[in-house]
Scaffold this motif. Structure first.
Motif, short mmCIF file in Angstrom:
data_model
loop_
_atom_site.label_atom_id
_atom_site.label_comp_id
_atom_site.label_asym_id
_atom_site.label_seq_id
_atom_site.Cartn_x
_atom_site.Cartn_y
_atom_site.Cartn_z
N UNK A 103 0.82 -1.21 0.00
CA UNK A 103 0.00 0.00 0.00
C UNK A 103 0.86 1.26 0.00
N UNK A 104 1.86 1.31 0.87
CA UNK A 104 2.65 2.55 0.92
C UNK A 104 3.58 2.67 -0.28
N UNK A 105 3.83 1.56 -0.97
CA UNK A 105 4.64 1.64 -2.20
C UNK A 105 3.87 2.31 -3.33
N UNK A 106 2.59 2.53 -3.14
CA UNK A 106 1.81 3.25 -4.16
C UNK A 106 2.28 4.67 -4.37
N UNK A 107 3.20 5.13 -3.52
CA UNK A 107 3.75 6.47 -3.74
C UNK A 107 4.47 6.56 -5.08
N UNK A 108 4.68 5.41 -5.73
CA UNK A 108 5.16 5.40 -7.12
C UNK A 108 4.27 6.30 -7.98
N UNK A 109 2.97 6.34 -7.67
CA UNK A 109 2.05 7.18 -8.44
C UNK A 109 2.42 8.65 -8.33
N UNK A 110 2.86 9.08 -7.14
CA UNK A 110 3.21 10.49 -6.92
C UNK A 110 4.65 10.78 -7.33
N UNK A 111 5.57 9.88 -6.98
CA UNK A 111 6.98 10.15 -7.19
C UNK A 111 7.44 9.87 -8.61
N UNK A 112 6.84 8.85 -9.24
CA UNK A 112 7.27 8.46 -10.59
C UNK A 112 6.19 8.68 -11.64
N UNK A 113 5.04 9.16 -11.21
CA UNK A 113 3.86 9.28 -12.10
C UNK A 113 3.59 7.93 -12.79
N UNK A 114 3.75 6.86 -12.02
CA UNK A 114 3.66 5.53 -12.60
C UNK A 114 2.35 4.82 -12.28
N UNK A 115 1.93 3.89 -13.13
CA UNK A 115 0.73 3.10 -12.88
C UNK A 115 0.98 2.05 -11.80
N UNK A 116 -0.09 1.68 -11.11
CA UNK A 116 -0.03 0.74 -10.00
C UNK A 116 -1.12 -0.31 -10.16
N UNK A 117 -0.80 -1.56 -9.85
CA UNK A 117 -1.78 -2.64 -9.84
C UNK A 117 -1.58 -3.48 -8.58
N UNK A 118 -2.66 -4.04 -8.05
CA UNK A 118 -2.60 -5.01 -6.97
C UNK A 118 -3.19 -6.32 -7.46
N UNK A 119 -2.67 -7.45 -6.95
CA UNK A 119 -3.28 -8.73 -7.29
C UNK A 119 -3.97 -9.32 -6.05
N UNK A 120 -5.26 -9.66 -6.17
CA UNK A 120 -5.97 -10.31 -5.07
C UNK A 120 -5.40 -11.71 -4.82
N UNK A 121 -5.73 -12.28 -3.69
CA UNK A 121 -5.25 -13.60 -3.32
C UNK A 121 -6.19 -14.14 -2.24
N UNK A 122 -5.95 -15.35 -1.79
CA UNK A 122 -6.70 -15.90 -0.67
C UNK A 122 -7.63 -17.04 -1.01
N UNK A 123 -7.84 -17.29 -2.30
CA UNK A 123 -8.69 -18.39 -2.73
C UNK A 123 -8.32 -18.74 -4.16
N UNK A 124 -8.68 -19.93 -4.63
CA UNK A 124 -8.31 -20.32 -6.00
C UNK A 124 -8.83 -19.35 -7.04
N UNK A 125 -8.00 -19.02 -7.99
CA UNK A 125 -8.36 -18.15 -9.12
C UNK A 125 -8.77 -16.74 -8.66
N UNK A 126 -8.19 -16.27 -7.53
CA UNK A 126 -8.57 -14.97 -6.98
C UNK A 126 -8.31 -13.83 -7.97
N UNK A 127 -7.28 -13.96 -8.79
CA UNK A 127 -6.92 -12.86 -9.71
C UNK A 127 -7.24 -13.19 -11.16
N UNK A 128 -8.17 -14.11 -11.38
CA UNK A 128 -8.59 -14.37 -12.76
C UNK A 128 -9.29 -13.14 -13.32
N UNK A 129 -8.85 -12.66 -14.44
CA UNK A 129 -9.48 -11.49 -15.05
C UNK A 129 -9.06 -11.42 -16.53
#
Length: 384
Positions: A358-384
Motif C-alpha cells: 500500500x505505501x509503495x503506491x507512492x510510485x504514483x506520486x513520485x514516478x507518475x507511474x501506474x499501479x496494480x494489486x493482485x488479489x489472493x486468498x482463494x483459488x483463481x482470486x486474480x482471474x481477469x
C-alpha cells in the motif's frame, strides 16, 4: 506522539496520522522511532530520521517536524528505571471490550525503551467510528487537542493506573498530545488508505527516504543491473509479493498455498498491464521494449525464486551469498531497502491487503507511474 509498535508499514501509517493530527490541532509533530516488532525485540529501535528525510518533510509541510531523539534520549535496550511520568490518551481502550484487558490501553514495549511511565485515559466513546472495525474518528481525536475537548474527555473517563511499578494516575497532558495507538484512524470510514481522498496521502507523498537509504539502494541496483553510475540504472517495474505471514490465512482456511497465492504467471499479467499503460501514456516507453522487472518478496521457496529467475526478472539477494544486507547494515535493512527499491519503480505491482504494498503506491506520486494489486486468498482470486 504515539507509543505502540505494529510493524514497520503499520507504524509508518500511524506516523502519518501523527502529522495529520498535528496539522489539525496546530501543533508540532513528534515522530517516535520505529520499533522492531517484526524483526525481534532484541534489536534496537531505528530513528524515523534514519529512514526518512525529516528536513525535506518539514520544508514540504511548511512546519517543523521533530523526532523523539530531539526531545529525549532513546534508552533502547538499556536497563533502568522509568524516569518520566506522563499522561496520555488511549484510543484502543474503548475497542478492547472483552477479556482480562477489557477497557485497557494497548500493550507495547516502546515506552519502556523510551524511558517513560505512562498512565492512560480512554478516549471518549464519541471517538469511535460508527462503522466499527476498531477505528476512531480523526476529527473526534483532534478535539482532544483543545481545552474544551480535553475537558469533556477527562470528565467522561478517569486516568488508569500505570502498569509500571509506580502505579501512578495522571490525566492526559494538555501540552503533549499523545496516544497509545493511531493506526486505526479514519476521517470518513475505516481502512480508507485504499481511497485516493484519504488525507494521509498528502502527507505520505512528502515522506521521502533519507539520502543514505537511497544511496545504499542505488548501490544495490547498480550491482544488480551491472552498471557503473546511478544515472545508468535502467527503468524498471517493481513488484512486492507478500507471502510469509499471509500463509497463516491459507492454513486457517485449509487452502493449499499453490491455490491461495497468485501464481507467478498471474503476477506477470499484472506486470504486462503496467507495461502497456506506460507504453500508451508515457513518451519514451514502448511495449515492444519491455522494462526490466524487479521482484521483492518474503517467499522462501527456492523453486519459486528459480521461476522468477527463469523469466529474466531481477531481485536483490539479501542473503550471505548476495548483498549480505543484515550482516553489513543490520536486521532492519533488508525490509527497509526493499521498501526504497519498490518506490523507485516506474510502475508497481503489489499484493492486495498488504500495507507494505500500500505505501509503495507512492510510485504514483513520485514516478507518475501506474499501479496494480493482485488479489489472493482463494483459488483463481486474480482471474481477469
Amino acid at each position: 506522539m504515539i507509543f505502540v509498535g505494529g510493524g514497520y508499514t503499520n507504524d509508518f501509517m500511524a506516523y502519518v496520522n501523527i502529522v495529520l493530527l498535528a496539522q489539525l490541532t496546530r501543533r508540532i509533530a513528534i515522530i517516535p522511532p520505529f520499533s522492531p516488532s517484526h524483526i525481534g525485540y532484541n534489536e534496537s529501535n531505528i530513528p524515523f530520521g534514519d529512514v526518512y528525510d525529516v528536513p525535506r518533510l518539514a520544508e514540504a509541510l511548511h512546519t517543523p517536524v521533530l523526532e523523539w531523539r530531539d526531545v529525549k534520549k532513546d534508552i533502547g535496550l538499556a536497563a533502568g528505571p522509568m524516569s518520566d511520568k506522563l499522561g496520555c490518551w488511549s484510543s484502543w481502550a474503548p475497542m478492547e471490550t472483552e477479556g482480562p484487558r477489557a477497557g485497557m490501553a494497548r500493550i507495547n514495549s516502546l515506552e519502556d525503551r523510551l524511558g517513560l511511565d505512562i498512565s492512560y485515559t480512554s478516549v471518549p466513546t464519541s471517538c469511535k467510528m460508527p462503522q466499527g472495525n476498531l477505528h476512531v474518528s480523526t476529527w473526534q481525536l483532534a478535539t482532544l487537542g483543545f481545552h474544551s475537548g480535553w475537558l469533556r474527555g477527562t470528565q467522561e473517563n478517569q486516568p488508569m493506573k500505570s502498569e509500571r511499578p509506580s502505579g501512578h494516575r495522571t490525566a492526559p497532558d494538555e501540552q503533549l498530545l499523545c496516544f497509545d495507538l493511531l493506526y486505526y484512524m479514519g476521517t470518513v470510514k475505516p481502512f480508507e488508505w485504499d481511497e485516493e481522498y484519504h488525507p494521509g496521502w498528502q502527507i505520505a507523498s512528502k515522506m521521502h527516504f533519507a539520502p543514505r537509504m537511497v544511496q545504499i539502494a542505488n548501490s544495490f541496483l547498480m550491482r544488480l543491473f551491472d552498471v557503473q553510475k546511478e544515472e545508468s540504472i535502467p527503468p524498471f517495474i517493481s513488484i512486492h509479493a507478500r507471502h510469509g505471514d499471509f500463509g497463516d490465512h491459507c492454513e486457517r482456511e485449509n487452502i493449499p498455498k499453490s491455490d491461495c497465492f497468485v501464481p507467478i504467471s498471474g503476477i506477470a499479467r499484472r506486470v504486462q498491464e503496467v507495461q502497456d499503460e506506460l507504453a500508451s501514456s508515457r513518451p519514451g516507453f514502448s511495449s515492444g521494449e519491455p522494462l526490466k522487472v524487479l521482484m521483492t518478496s518474503d517467499e522462501r521457496d527456492p523453486a519459486w525464486w528459480d521461476d522468477i529467475r527463469s523469466r529474466g526478472w531481477f531481485f536483490v539477494d539479501h542473503g550471505p551469498h548476495g548483498e549480505d544486507t543484515a550482516a553489513r547494515f543490520g536486521k532492519w535493512y533488508p525490509l527497509l531497502l526493499d521498501s526504497v527499491i519498490q518506490s523507485m519503480g516506474r510502475g508497481f505491482v503489489g499484493t492486495d491487503a498488504s500495507t507494505m504494498s500500500l505505501i509503495a503506491r507512492r510510485v504514483q506520486d513520485w514516478q507518475r507511474g501506474p499501479v496494480r494489486d493482485f488479489p489472493w486468498g482463494y483459488p483463481s482470486a486474480d482471474d481477469h
